[in-house]
Design a protein around this motif. Structure first.
Motif, PDB file in Angstrom:
ATOM      1  N   ILE A  90       0.837  -1.198   0.000  1.00  0.00           N
ATOM      2  CA  ILE A  90       0.000   0.000   0.000  1.00  0.00           C
ATOM      3  C   ILE A  90       0.874   1.252   0.000  1.00  0.00           C
ATOM      4  O   ILE A  90       0.635   2.198  -0.767  1.00  0.00           O
ATOM      5  N   LYS A  91       1.902   1.255   0.840  1.00  0.00           N
ATOM      6  CA  LYS A  91       2.802   2.416   0.917  1.00  0.00           C
ATOM      7  C   LYS A  91       3.479   2.681  -0.425  1.00  0.00           C
ATOM      8  O   LYS A  91       3.641   3.837  -0.829  1.00  0.00           O
ATOM      9  N   GLU A  92       3.880   1.613  -1.104  1.00  0.00           N
ATOM     10  CA  GLU A  92       4.532   1.770  -2.405  1.00  0.00           C
ATOM     11  C   GLU A  92       3.583   2.395  -3.427  1.00  0.00           C
ATOM     12  O   GLU A  92       3.964   3.286  -4.189  1.00  0.00           O
ATOM     13  N   VAL A  93       2.338   1.931  -3.429  1.00  0.00           N
ATOM     14  CA  VAL A  93       1.372   2.414  -4.424  1.00  0.00           C
ATOM     15  C   VAL A  93       0.990   3.867  -4.177  1.00  0.00           C
ATOM     16  O   VAL A  93       0.843   4.655  -5.117  1.00  0.00           O
ATOM     17  N   ILE A  94       0.823   4.262  -2.918  1.00  0.00           N
ATOM     18  CA  ILE A  94       0.341   5.619  -2.636  1.00  0.00           C
ATOM     19  C   ILE A  94       1.468   6.648  -2.591  1.00  0.00           C
ATOM     20  O   ILE A  94       1.187   7.848  -2.450  1.00  0.00           O
ATOM     21  N   GLN A  95       2.707   6.186  -2.716  1.00  0.00           N
ATOM     22  CA  GLN A  95       3.814   7.143  -2.692  1.00  0.00           C
ATOM     23  C   GLN A  95       3.664   8.131  -3.855  1.00  0.00           C
ATOM     24  O   GLN A  95       3.578   7.754  -5.018  1.00  0.00           O
ATOM     25  N   THR A 115      -5.791  -0.148  11.996  1.00  0.00           N
ATOM     26  CA  THR A 115      -4.728   0.661  12.618  1.00  0.00           C
ATOM     27  C   THR A 115      -3.548   0.851  11.675  1.00  0.00           C
ATOM     28  O   THR A 115      -3.058   1.978  11.490  1.00  0.00           O
ATOM     29  N   LYS A 116      -3.093  -0.221  11.053  1.00  0.00           N
ATOM     30  CA  LYS A 116      -1.885  -0.134  10.238  1.00  0.00           C
ATOM     31  C   LYS A 116      -2.112   0.592   8.913  1.00  0.00           C
ATOM     32  O   LYS A 116      -1.210   1.292   8.434  1.00  0.00           O
ATOM     33  N   VAL A 117      -3.293   0.439   8.322  1.00  0.00           N
ATOM     34  CA  VAL A 117      -3.580   1.181   7.091  1.00  0.00           C
ATOM     35  C   VAL A 117      -3.654   2.678   7.400  1.00  0.00           C
ATOM     36  O   VAL A 117      -3.133   3.509   6.655  1.00  0.00           O
ATOM     37  N   VAL A 177      -1.226   5.768   5.817  1.00  0.00           N
ATOM     38  CA  VAL A 177      -1.743   6.885   5.029  1.00  0.00           C
ATOM     39  C   VAL A 177      -1.519   8.233   5.709  1.00  0.00           C
ATOM     40  O   VAL A 177      -1.371   9.270   5.037  1.00  0.00           O
ATOM     41  N   LEU A 178      -1.473   8.248   7.023  1.00  0.00           N
ATOM     42  CA  LEU A 178      -1.390   9.501   7.772  1.00  0.00           C
ATOM     43  C   LEU A 178      -0.203  10.411   7.419  1.00  0.00           C
ATOM     44  O   LEU A 178      -0.383  11.637   7.318  1.00  0.00           O
ATOM     45  N   PRO A 179       1.016   9.885   7.242  1.00  0.00           N
ATOM     46  CA  PRO A 179       2.151  10.791   6.983  1.00  0.00           C
ATOM     47  C   PRO A 179       1.921  11.737   5.807  1.00  0.00           C
ATOM     48  O   PRO A 179       2.272  12.924   5.891  1.00  0.00           O
TER      49      PRO A 179
END
Length: 320
Positions: free
Chosen positions: A124-129, A170-172, A176-178
């Motif tokens: 998820i982090k990779e895709v939303i970067q 919690t982890k999702v 996304v928060l940063p």
């Protein structure tokens, strides 16, 4: 006439004046609450969600409320990051949305929330970067197949309930928060449940209700933490919606379709930290609040025992 009334009031004993004043204040408070209810449910405009960012991330978007959210957000002009465990279903939903809203950009992320969650969150982090994800809908969740006592809950179901409903949400959110903090804007919607908020207990669904109580408190704390950072955090508390999870096929006045719920839900994003967007649900909430807890407990236990009995019958027929 006003002077006459004033003179009559002055002649009354002090205790009666205090009683009348309290009664007037109670009526005024009730009237204002009714007016507020009418305004927020029927007159208050929804926020322009594109002001939060051009992308929305939705977990559990292939069925039920999550799928309806995806279509409604695309209708509002947002691009979508769809996070689910079934790649075929993700593809089907994506194609359906694009056929209806051709300009919508969609990115699919395959994550099994009951499996390797850390690996899934990394994807998820990779895709939303680099994407301005302004809206997060934490919709993914699991419940019991049917009502059962705690000692009847197997280890796999117990693990899934906690991992998907608590750890996944919690982890999702943490992933996304940063980006939202950096841009100083964002909206986070966590889907709670009336099982944890509206009724005092949900017997035979104890772990599910407890995980949703976590979602509610988690949301409230984040609302306070990030309000000054321009991030609106909200826990939506639906009652029954016509979904597979609720085992309800047909919608009705008090049980909306998933589309009906999602349309109402979008109008509430960015406002109160806790809400029940579908207005007939608020009537049921008011009714539940007015009844003694012991009455609701007894009714709910009887209702859930009936669900348990029907579920056991279905299980026994499958084994035959």
């Amino acid at each position: 006439m006003a002077d006459c009334i004033l003179e009559q009031l002055k002649s009354q004993p002090a205790w009666l004046l205090v009683f009348l004043s309290l009664g007037f204040l109670s009526i005024l408070k009730f009237s204002l609450s009714i007016l507020k209810w009418v305004y927020v449910n029927f007159l208050r405009p929804g926020k322009n969600l594109k002001n939060y960012g051009s992308w929305a991330l939705i977990t559990g978007p292939t069925d039920g409320i999550g799928k309806a959210f995806a279509f409604q957000l695309a209708r509002k002009g947002l691009n979508l990051v769809l996070v689910g465990r079934n790649p075929d279903k993700l593809k089907d939903v994506s194609e359906s949305i694009k056929s209806k809203y051709g300009s919508t950009q969609i990115k699919n992320v395959v994550v099994d929330f009951s499996g390797d969650l850390d690996d899934g969150v990394s994807r998820i982090k990779e895709v939303i970067q680099g994407l301005d994800v302004g809206v997060l809908i934490n919709n993914v969740g699991v419940s019991y197949p049917y009502a059962r006592f705690l000692h009847e809950v197997d280890d796999k179901l117990l693990s899934d309930l906690i991992k998907v409903n608590v750890e996944g949400t919690t982890k999702v959110t943490q992933a996304v928060l940063p980006g939202m903090v950096k841009r100083k804007k964002g909206a986070i919607v966590n889907i709670g449940s009336g099982a944890a908020i509206v009724i005092p207990s949900d017997p035979l669904y104890s772990v599910y209700a407890a995980t949703k109580a976590y979602v509610d408190q988690f949301s409230r704390c984040l609302y306070v933490e990030y309000k000054k950072s321009g991030i609106d955090v909200q826990c939506q508390v639906p009652l029954y919606v016509a979904t597979k999870m609720a085992s309800i096929r047909r919608s009705s006045f008090f049980v909306p379709s998933t589309d009906g719920y999602a349309r109402a839900a979008l109008r509430w994003i960015g406002y109160e930290p806790r809400c029940t967007p579908y207005w007939p649900h608020s009537l049921l909430w008011a009714l539940a609040s007015s009844l003694p807890e012991s009455v609701i407990d007894a009714w709910r236990l009887k209702f859930c025992l009936g669900i348990r009995k029907r579920g056991q019958l279905k299980d026994s027929r499958k084994k035959e």
